[in-house]
Scaffold this motif. Sequence first.
Motif, PDB file in Angstrom:
ATOM      1  N   PRO A  87       0.832  -1.213   0.000  1.00  0.00           N
ATOM      2  CA  PRO A  87       0.000   0.000   0.000  1.00  0.00           C
ATOM      3  C   PRO A  87       0.865   1.261   0.000  1.00  0.00           C
ATOM      4  O   PRO A  87       1.947   1.282   0.579  1.00  0.00           O
ATOM      5  CB  PRO A  87      -0.789  -0.111   1.313  1.00  0.00           C
ATOM      6  N   TYR A  88       0.374   2.287  -0.659  1.00  0.00           N
ATOM      7  CA  TYR A  88       1.095   3.554  -0.689  1.00  0.00           C
ATOM      8  C   TYR A  88       1.223   4.112   0.720  1.00  0.00           C
ATOM      9  O   TYR A  88       0.283   4.033   1.509  1.00  0.00           O
ATOM     10  CB  TYR A  88       0.340   4.587  -1.535  1.00  0.00           C
ATOM     11  N   ARG A  89       2.384   4.647   1.014  1.00  0.00           N
ATOM     12  CA  ARG A  89       2.570   5.363   2.278  1.00  0.00           C
ATOM     13  C   ARG A  89       2.347   6.841   1.973  1.00  0.00           C
ATOM     14  O   ARG A  89       3.023   7.406   1.126  1.00  0.00           O
ATOM     15  CB  ARG A  89       3.965   5.116   2.841  1.00  0.00           C
ATOM     16  N   ARG A  90       1.417   7.444   2.670  1.00  0.00           N
ATOM     17  CA  ARG A  90       1.049   8.838   2.422  1.00  0.00           C
ATOM     18  C   ARG A  90       1.736   9.739   3.429  1.00  0.00           C
ATOM     19  O   ARG A  90       1.990   9.349   4.551  1.00  0.00           O
ATOM     20  CB  ARG A  90      -0.458   9.004   2.516  1.00  0.00           C
ATOM     21  N   TRP A  91       1.986  10.970   3.035  1.00  0.00           N
ATOM     22  CA  TRP A  91       2.486  12.016   3.939  1.00  0.00           C
ATOM     23  C   TRP A  91       1.833  13.337   3.555  1.00  0.00           C
ATOM     24  O   TRP A  91       2.468  14.356   3.362  1.00  0.00           O
ATOM     25  CB  TRP A  91       4.010  12.063   3.957  1.00  0.00           C
ATOM     26  N   ASP A  92       0.517  13.310   3.480  1.00  0.00           N
ATOM     27  CA  ASP A  92      -0.279  14.437   2.998  1.00  0.00           C
ATOM     28  C   ASP A  92      -0.017  15.743   3.757  1.00  0.00           C
ATOM     29  O   ASP A  92       0.208  16.786   3.142  1.00  0.00           O
ATOM     30  CB  ASP A  92      -1.764  14.116   3.061  1.00  0.00           C
ATOM     31  N   GLU A  93      -0.064  15.693   5.084  1.00  0.00           N
ATOM     32  CA  GLU A  93       0.132  16.925   5.859  1.00  0.00           C
ATOM     33  C   GLU A  93       1.532  17.484   5.659  1.00  0.00           C
ATOM     34  O   GLU A  93       1.714  18.690   5.472  1.00  0.00           O
ATOM     35  CB  GLU A  93      -0.139  16.667   7.335  1.00  0.00           C
ATOM     36  N   GLY A  94       2.537  16.607   5.706  1.00  0.00           N
ATOM     37  CA  GLY A  94       3.918  17.048   5.500  1.00  0.00           C
ATOM     38  C   GLY A  94       4.132  17.579   4.090  1.00  0.00           C
ATOM     39  O   GLY A  94       4.814  18.591   3.889  1.00  0.00           O
ATOM     40  N   TYR A  95       3.544  16.904   3.099  1.00  0.00           N
ATOM     41  CA  TYR A  95       3.679  17.357   1.708  1.00  0.00           C
ATOM     42  C   TYR A  95       3.038  18.741   1.545  1.00  0.00           C
ATOM     43  O   TYR A  95       3.634  19.629   0.906  1.00  0.00           O
ATOM     44  CB  TYR A  95       3.026  16.364   0.745  1.00  0.00           C
ATOM     45  N   ALA A  96       1.839  18.937   2.083  1.00  0.00           N
ATOM     46  CA  ALA A  96       1.162  20.233   1.951  1.00  0.00           C
ATOM     47  C   ALA A  96       1.990  21.339   2.597  1.00  0.00           C
ATOM     48  O   ALA A  96       2.144  22.428   2.036  1.00  0.00           O
ATOM     49  CB  ALA A  96      -0.235  20.162   2.567  1.00  0.00           C
ATOM     50  N   ARG A  97       2.530  21.060   3.764  1.00  0.00           N
ATOM     51  CA  ARG A  97       3.379  22.041   4.447  1.00  0.00           C
ATOM     52  C   ARG A  97       4.626  22.338   3.614  1.00  0.00           C
ATOM     53  O   ARG A  97       5.015  23.495   3.446  1.00  0.00           O
ATOM     54  CB  ARG A  97       3.760  21.515   5.826  1.00  0.00           C
ATOM     55  N   LEU A  98       5.259  21.287   3.103  1.00  0.00           N
ATOM     56  CA  LEU A  98       6.455  21.453   2.267  1.00  0.00           C
ATOM     57  C   LEU A  98       6.135  22.261   1.012  1.00  0.00           C
ATOM     58  O   LEU A  98       6.868  23.193   0.660  1.00  0.00           O
ATOM     59  CB  LEU A  98       7.026  20.087   1.877  1.00  0.00           C
ATOM     60  N   ALA A  99       5.039  21.933   0.329  1.00  0.00           N
ATOM     61  CA  ALA A  99       4.679  22.630  -0.912  1.00  0.00           C
ATOM     62  C   ALA A  99       4.438  24.118  -0.646  1.00  0.00           C
ATOM     63  O   ALA A  99       4.919  24.973  -1.402  1.00  0.00           O
ATOM     64  CB  ALA A  99       3.446  21.993  -1.539  1.00  0.00           C
ATOM     65  N   ARG A 100       3.713  24.432   0.420  1.00  0.00           N
ATOM     66  CA  ARG A 100       3.459  25.846   0.743  1.00  0.00           C
ATOM     67  C   ARG A 100       4.755  26.586   1.076  1.00  0.00           C
ATOM     68  O   ARG A 100       4.986  27.696   0.614  1.00  0.00           O
ATOM     69  CB  ARG A 100       2.508  25.948   1.933  1.00  0.00           C
ATOM     70  N   GLU A 101       5.592  25.938   1.874  1.00  0.00           N
ATOM     71  CA  GLU A 101       6.821  26.591   2.333  1.00  0.00           C
ATOM     72  C   GLU A 101       7.840  26.735   1.208  1.00  0.00           C
ATOM     73  O   GLU A 101       8.475  27.782   1.074  1.00  0.00           O
ATOM     74  CB  GLU A 101       7.406  25.800   3.510  1.00  0.00           C
ATOM     75  N   VAL A 102       8.006  25.718   0.383  1.00  0.00           N
ATOM     76  CA  VAL A 102       8.943  25.814  -0.741  1.00  0.00           C
ATOM     77  C   VAL A 102       8.468  26.880  -1.727  1.00  0.00           C
ATOM     78  O   VAL A 102       9.261  27.674  -2.239  1.00  0.00           O
ATOM     79  CB  VAL A 102       9.140  24.447  -1.448  1.00  0.00           C
ATOM     80  N   THR A 103       7.171  26.926  -1.981  1.00  0.00           N
ATOM     81  CA  THR A 103       6.627  27.951  -2.882  1.00  0.00           C
ATOM     82  C   THR A 103       6.919  29.348  -2.333  1.00  0.00           C
ATOM     83  O   THR A 103       7.355  30.233  -3.078  1.00  0.00           O
ATOM     84  CB  THR A 103       5.109  27.751  -3.062  1.00  0.00           C
TER      85      THR A 103
END
Length: 190
Positions: free
Chosen positions: A82-98
Amino acid sequence: MSGETLTIPRPAGMARLGPREMLVEDGARTQSFRYADAESLRLSFRPRSLAFNVYRLDLRMKDGRTLRLHNIDATPGALFRPYRRWDEGYARLAREVTRRVGEAAPQAALAAGFPALRWTLSVLVGAGALAFVALRGAQALLAGHGAAALTALIGAAILAAFLAPFLIRNRPRRLAPGAVPPQVLPPAPL
């Protein structure tokens, strides 16, 4: 620019966002990306056959290097578990990197969704496929083949249910460093 360093765990490593650069660790490999050297950044919605809510960050640097990060574990072994998700961390990373790329590299192209040509072609191909399946369903119905007509119309409904969010979320638009549209980020947990 913020002097804060953020460490965000990922399924296959870690992302460290420093004041001037981001370090991405994948197992034994570490890559460094200076925000000021970014050429473009794109956030998009990329569903897959077994995982619908998949999002991707594409970062391209002036020296030609690229980084692609997904909100799921995209390693080859992920095919068999099964896929391992990291939705909250990814969203935080995407906002911060942007935000950090927008501040450090004002010349960088920040975008959400697909490039305009790819999105337009996706709309045309999707609409064509949907029209074809619906037409064949109507033809089957007129010919008295109720089961075939029902199957085709159910197929058209499933195709439309997949296409609509895909096209809406990937509508091409500029990305403001402090305002990432929710359509290109994983939904917040309930």
